[in-house]
Design a protein around this motif. Structure first.
Motif, PDB file in Angstrom:
ATOM      1  N   GLY A 229       0.805  -1.217   0.000  1.00  0.00           N
ATOM      2  CA  GLY A 229       0.000   0.000   0.000  1.00  0.00           C
ATOM      3  C   GLY A 229       0.834   1.262   0.000  1.00  0.00           C
ATOM      4  N   GLU A 230       0.503   2.181   0.908  1.00  0.00           N
ATOM      5  CA  GLU A 230       1.186   3.470   0.998  1.00  0.00           C
ATOM      6  C   GLU A 230       2.601   3.358   1.551  1.00  0.00           C
ATOM      7  OE1 GLU A 230      -1.167   6.908   2.495  1.00  0.00           O
ATOM      8  OE2 GLU A 230      -2.626   5.340   2.979  1.00  0.00           O
ATOM      9  N   TYR A 231       2.907   2.256   2.185  1.00  0.00           N
ATOM     10  CA  TYR A 231       4.213   2.096   2.823  1.00  0.00           C
ATOM     11  C   TYR A 231       5.330   1.969   1.800  1.00  0.00           C
ATOM     12  CZ  TYR A 231       2.317   1.521   7.491  1.00  0.00           C
ATOM     13  OH  TYR A 231       1.699   1.747   8.693  1.00  0.00           O
TER      14      TYR A 231
ATOM     15  N   PHE B  32       4.756   6.422   6.846  1.00  0.00           N
ATOM     16  CA  PHE B  32       4.491   5.156   6.139  1.00  0.00           C
ATOM     17  C   PHE B  32       5.765   4.465   5.655  1.00  0.00           C
ATOM     18  CE2 PHE B  32       0.552   7.667   5.447  1.00  0.00           C
ATOM     19  CZ  PHE B  32      -0.279   6.891   6.236  1.00  0.00           C
ATOM     20  N   VAL B  33       6.634   4.137   6.603  1.00  0.00           N
ATOM     21  CA  VAL B  33       7.869   3.420   6.298  1.00  0.00           C
ATOM     22  C   VAL B  33       7.909   2.133   7.099  1.00  0.00           C
ATOM     23  CG1 VAL B  33      10.392   3.464   6.515  1.00  0.00           C
ATOM     24  CG2 VAL B  33       9.187   5.503   5.729  1.00  0.00           C
TER      25      VAL B  33
ATOM     26  N   ILE C 166      14.202  -3.410  13.405  1.00  0.00           N
ATOM     27  CA  ILE C 166      13.054  -3.446  12.508  1.00  0.00           C
ATOM     28  C   ILE C 166      12.097  -2.389  13.046  1.00  0.00           C
ATOM     29  CG2 ILE C 166      11.142  -4.840  11.636  1.00  0.00           C
ATOM     30  CD1 ILE C 166      14.218  -6.547  12.979  1.00  0.00           C
ATOM     31  N   TYR C 167      11.681  -1.475  12.170  1.00  0.00           N
ATOM     32  CA  TYR C 167      10.872  -0.361  12.641  1.00  0.00           C
ATOM     33  C   TYR C 167       9.759  -0.015  11.671  1.00  0.00           C
ATOM     34  CZ  TYR C 167      13.193   2.824   9.361  1.00  0.00           C
ATOM     35  OH  TYR C 167      13.645   3.443   8.224  1.00  0.00           O
ATOM     36  N   GLU C 168       8.835   0.794  12.171  1.00  0.00           N
ATOM     37  CA  GLU C 168       7.708   1.274  11.377  1.00  0.00           C
ATOM     38  C   GLU C 168       7.477   2.738  11.729  1.00  0.00           C
ATOM     39  OE1 GLU C 168       2.977   0.292  10.644  1.00  0.00           O
ATOM     40  OE2 GLU C 168       4.003  -0.605  12.350  1.00  0.00           O
ATOM     41  N   SER C 169       7.079   3.520  10.757  1.00  0.00           N
ATOM     42  CA  SER C 169       6.618   4.882  11.041  1.00  0.00           C
ATOM     43  C   SER C 169       5.228   5.033  10.446  1.00  0.00           C
ATOM     44  CB  SER C 169       7.570   5.935  10.482  1.00  0.00           C
ATOM     45  OG  SER C 169       7.615   5.883   9.079  1.00  0.00           O
ATOM     46  N   GLY C 170       4.396   5.729  11.161  1.00  0.00           N
ATOM     47  CA  GLY C 170       3.021   5.934  10.725  1.00  0.00           C
ATOM     48  C   GLY C 170       2.819   7.305  10.110  1.00  0.00           C
ATOM     49  N   GLU C 171       1.584   7.647   9.929  1.00  0.00           N
ATOM     50  CA  GLU C 171       1.249   8.908   9.263  1.00  0.00           C
ATOM     51  C   GLU C 171       1.611  10.125  10.109  1.00  0.00           C
ATOM     52  OE1 GLU C 171      -2.523  11.038   7.051  1.00  0.00           O
ATOM     53  OE2 GLU C 171      -2.891   9.301   8.311  1.00  0.00           O
ATOM     54  N   ARG C 172       1.377  10.065  11.414  1.00  0.00           N
ATOM     55  CA  ARG C 172       1.518  11.261  12.241  1.00  0.00           C
ATOM     56  C   ARG C 172       2.519  11.128  13.382  1.00  0.00           C
ATOM     57  NH1 ARG C 172      -4.388  11.404  11.555  1.00  0.00           N
ATOM     58  NH2 ARG C 172      -4.788  13.003   9.991  1.00  0.00           N
TER      59      ARG C 172
ATOM     60  N   LEU D 244      15.951   0.449   3.926  1.00  0.00           N
ATOM     61  CA  LEU D 244      16.890  -0.515   4.483  1.00  0.00           C
ATOM     62  C   LEU D 244      18.262   0.078   4.790  1.00  0.00           C
ATOM     63  CD1 LEU D 244      16.056  -3.524   2.126  1.00  0.00           C
ATOM     64  CD2 LEU D 244      15.098  -3.023   4.377  1.00  0.00           C
ATOM     65  N   ASP D 245      18.423   1.378   4.635  1.00  0.00           N
ATOM     66  CA  ASP D 245      19.751   1.950   4.847  1.00  0.00           C
ATOM     67  C   ASP D 245      19.839   2.943   5.996  1.00  0.00           C
ATOM     68  OD1 ASP D 245      18.232   3.799   3.529  1.00  0.00           O
ATOM     69  OD2 ASP D 245      19.691   4.262   1.999  1.00  0.00           O
ATOM     70  N   ASN D 246      18.713   3.369   6.542  1.00  0.00           N
ATOM     71  CA  ASN D 246      18.730   4.281   7.686  1.00  0.00           C
ATOM     72  C   ASN D 246      17.371   4.283   8.373  1.00  0.00           C
ATOM     73  OD1 ASN D 246      17.352   5.641   5.627  1.00  0.00           O
ATOM     74  ND2 ASN D 246      17.997   7.629   6.343  1.00  0.00           N
ATOM     75  N   ILE D 247      17.339   4.871   9.558  1.00  0.00           N
ATOM     76  CA  ILE D 247      16.076   5.045  10.277  1.00  0.00           C
ATOM     77  C   ILE D 247      15.546   6.425   9.929  1.00  0.00           C
ATOM     78  CG2 ILE D 247      15.002   5.263  12.541  1.00  0.00           C
ATOM     79  CD1 ILE D 247      16.987   3.201  13.572  1.00  0.00           C
ATOM     80  N   THR D 248      14.287   6.476   9.556  1.00  0.00           N
ATOM     81  CA  THR D 248      13.676   7.734   9.168  1.00  0.00           C
ATOM     82  C   THR D 248      12.338   7.909   9.867  1.00  0.00           C
ATOM     83  OG1 THR D 248      12.877   9.054   7.304  1.00  0.00           O
ATOM     84  CG2 THR D 248      12.639   6.682   7.105  1.00  0.00           C
ATOM     85  N   ASP D 249      11.951   9.157  10.039  1.00  0.00           N
ATOM     86  CA  ASP D 249      10.636   9.457  10.602  1.00  0.00           C
ATOM     87  C   ASP D 249       9.637   9.847   9.519  1.00  0.00           C
ATOM     88  OD1 ASP D 249      11.334   8.929  13.241  1.00  0.00           O
ATOM     89  OD2 ASP D 249      12.057  10.968  13.583  1.00  0.00           O
ATOM     90  N   GLU D 250       9.998   9.648   8.264  1.00  0.00           N
ATOM     91  CA  GLU D 250       9.059   9.897   7.169  1.00  0.00           C
ATOM     92  C   GLU D 250       7.827   9.029   7.385  1.00  0.00           C
ATOM     93  OE1 GLU D 250       9.249  12.069   4.551  1.00  0.00           O
ATOM     94  OE2 GLU D 250      11.026  12.829   5.577  1.00  0.00           O
TER      95      GLU D 250
END
Length: 83
Positions: free
Chosen positions: A18-20, A32-33, A45-51, A24-30
């Motif tokens: 989907g939107e995600y 849908f990652v 292993i991480y996830e970032s959401g919309e807000r 694989l090369d850095n941690i980001t706060d963007e």
């Protein structure tokens, strides 16, 4: 699996997350990652959401365990998008 094996499997299986996006090369706060990165001596292993910024789902010591777990995270998102 290794990072390269994960990338090949992701491509071969044509997984739709989907939107995600996968990072694989850095941690980001963007938004849908889904990510898996070697950082400060461990695989994260991480996830970032919309807000909100990123949240660490799991930390592991080796690449094989990291990408096996990450594949399951990606596969879960694929199943959510395709049901």
């Amino acid at each position: 699996m290794t990072k390269e094996e994960f990338l090949q499997r992701y491509k071969d299986e044509n997984l739709n997350i989907g939107e995600y996006i996968i990072v694989l090369d850095n941690i980001t706060d963007e938004p849908f990652v889904l990510g898996c990165v070697y950082d400060q001596g461990v695989w994260k292993i991480y996830e970032s959401g919309e807000r909100y910024g990123h949240g660490i789902l799991k930390k592991v010591d080796n690449e094989e365990d990291a990408f096996n777990y990450f594949y399951q995270v990606v596969l879960s998102q694929h199943k959510l998008e395709n049901n």
